[in-house]
Design a protein around this motif. Structure first.
Motif, mmCIF file in Angstrom:
data_model
loop_
_atom_site.group_PDB
_atom_site.id
_atom_site.type_symbol
_atom_site.label_atom_id
_atom_site.label_comp_id
_atom_site.label_asym_id
_atom_site.label_seq_id
_atom_site.Cartn_x
_atom_site.Cartn_y
_atom_site.Cartn_z
ATOM 1 N N ARG A 21 0.829 -1.218 0.000
ATOM 2 C CA ARG A 21 0.000 0.000 0.000
ATOM 3 C C ARG A 21 0.860 1.263 0.000
ATOM 4 N NH1 ARG A 21 -5.500 -0.466 0.881
ATOM 5 N NH2 ARG A 21 -6.169 -2.551 1.443
ATOM 6 N N ARG A 22 1.980 1.206 0.707
ATOM 7 C CA ARG A 22 2.855 2.384 0.754
ATOM 8 C C ARG A 22 3.699 2.500 -0.510
ATOM 9 N NH1 ARG A 22 6.155 2.613 6.007
ATOM 10 N NH2 ARG A 22 4.531 1.107 6.150
ATOM 11 N N ARG A 23 4.255 1.329 -0.960
ATOM 12 C CA ARG A 23 5.137 1.387 -2.130
ATOM 13 C C ARG A 23 5.242 0.016 -2.774
ATOM 14 N NH1 ARG A 23 11.030 0.728 -2.561
ATOM 15 N NH2 ARG A 23 11.733 1.762 -4.435
ATOM 16 N N ILE A 24 5.196 0.010 -4.101
ATOM 17 C CA ILE A 24 5.493 -1.171 -4.915
ATOM 18 C C ILE A 24 6.480 -0.729 -5.983
ATOM 19 C CG2 ILE A 24 4.598 -2.859 -6.574
ATOM 20 C CD1 ILE A 24 1.849 -2.553 -5.173
ATOM 21 N N LEU A 25 7.544 -1.491 -6.142
ATOM 22 C CA LEU A 25 8.525 -1.219 -7.189
ATOM 23 C C LEU A 25 8.676 -2.481 -8.022
ATOM 24 C CD1 LEU A 25 10.899 0.400 -8.504
ATOM 25 C CD2 LEU A 25 12.357 -0.825 -6.893
ATOM 26 N N VAL A 26 8.545 -2.338 -9.336
ATOM 27 C CA VAL A 26 8.820 -3.435 -10.256
ATOM 28 C C VAL A 26 9.769 -2.880 -11.314
ATOM 29 C CG1 VAL A 26 7.883 -5.070 -11.925
ATOM 30 C CG2 VAL A 26 6.602 -4.559 -9.836
ATOM 31 N N ALA A 27 10.972 -3.442 -11.350
ATOM 32 C CA ALA A 27 11.982 -3.015 -12.317
ATOM 33 C C ALA A 27 12.381 -4.214 -13.158
ATOM 34 C CB ALA A 27 13.200 -2.446 -11.594
ATOM 35 N N VAL A 43 4.910 2.530 -7.594
ATOM 36 C CA VAL A 43 3.554 2.855 -7.191
ATOM 37 C C VAL A 43 3.611 3.232 -5.712
ATOM 38 C CG1 VAL A 43 1.192 1.983 -6.920
ATOM 39 C CG2 VAL A 43 2.612 1.197 -8.844
ATOM 40 N N ARG A 44 3.132 4.421 -5.393
ATOM 41 C CA ARG A 44 3.147 4.872 -3.996
ATOM 42 C C ARG A 44 1.734 5.236 -3.558
ATOM 43 N NH1 ARG A 44 7.667 5.850 -1.343
ATOM 44 N NH2 ARG A 44 9.638 5.811 -2.451
ATOM 45 N N ASP A 45 1.503 5.049 -2.283
ATOM 46 C CA ASP A 45 0.227 5.451 -1.669
ATOM 47 C C ASP A 45 -0.976 4.842 -2.393
ATOM 48 O OD1 ASP A 45 1.747 6.990 0.112
ATOM 49 O OD2 ASP A 45 1.700 8.708 -1.245
#
Length: 151
Positions: free
Chosen positions: A51-57, A145-147
């Motif tokens: 919910r706070r942050r998702i990172l996909v690289a 993706v944040r918040d």
């Protein structure tokens, strides 16, 4: 109550609810995009249960600037050549998940295609996208993706 046309922001949030059920569905969509881009390496990181942050690289093909700008618009996709919905040979529609995520979170995409001299970055917040700006990235795509759900 009379029938009325909904505001675009409301329509976008309703559409987002069909794609973005929970943080895991965001990760699924972004990983599918990376696989469809030919990635052989995908990094996934989360904070706060996603919910706070998702990172996909990923190290996939990345996108040129014009494709990046279209990828966050509704009903735009790189995953269908013509109009035959039965001809889909990918894991989904890149152009459906990204605008939906951008309607319910702060979305940032940095990408570099081999044909570009440098990477490009744009953000979407509350459904409103920024202009693409030059950025630094060696190759592939990085989506943050944040918040999520503006928690």
């Amino acid at each position: 109550m009379p029938v009325r046309q909904l505001a675009e922001g409301i329509v976008n949030r309703i559409a987002a609810g069909e794609v973005v059920e929970r943080p895991a569905s965001v990760v699924k969509e972004l990983v599918e995009n990376a696989l469809d881009a030919g990635a052989s390496r995908i990094e996934v990181a989360t904070e706060g249960g996603g919910r706070r942050r998702i990172l996909v690289a990923d190290d996939g093909t990345g996108m040129v600037r014009s494709d990046l700008e279209l990828a966050v618009d509704r009903h735009a996709t790189s995953k269908l050549d013509g109009d035959d919905l039965l001809a889909i040979r990918t894991l989904g529609f890149r152009g459906e998940a990204l605008p939906s995520i951008g309607a319910v979170a702060r979305l940032s995409i940095t990408t570099r295609h081999a044909d570009e001299q440098h990477a490009w970055m744009l953000s979407v917040e509350g459904g409103a996208k920024s202009d693409a700006k030059p950025a630094a990235l060696s190759a592939g795509t990085r989506v943050e993706v944040r918040d999520l759900f503006y928690a």
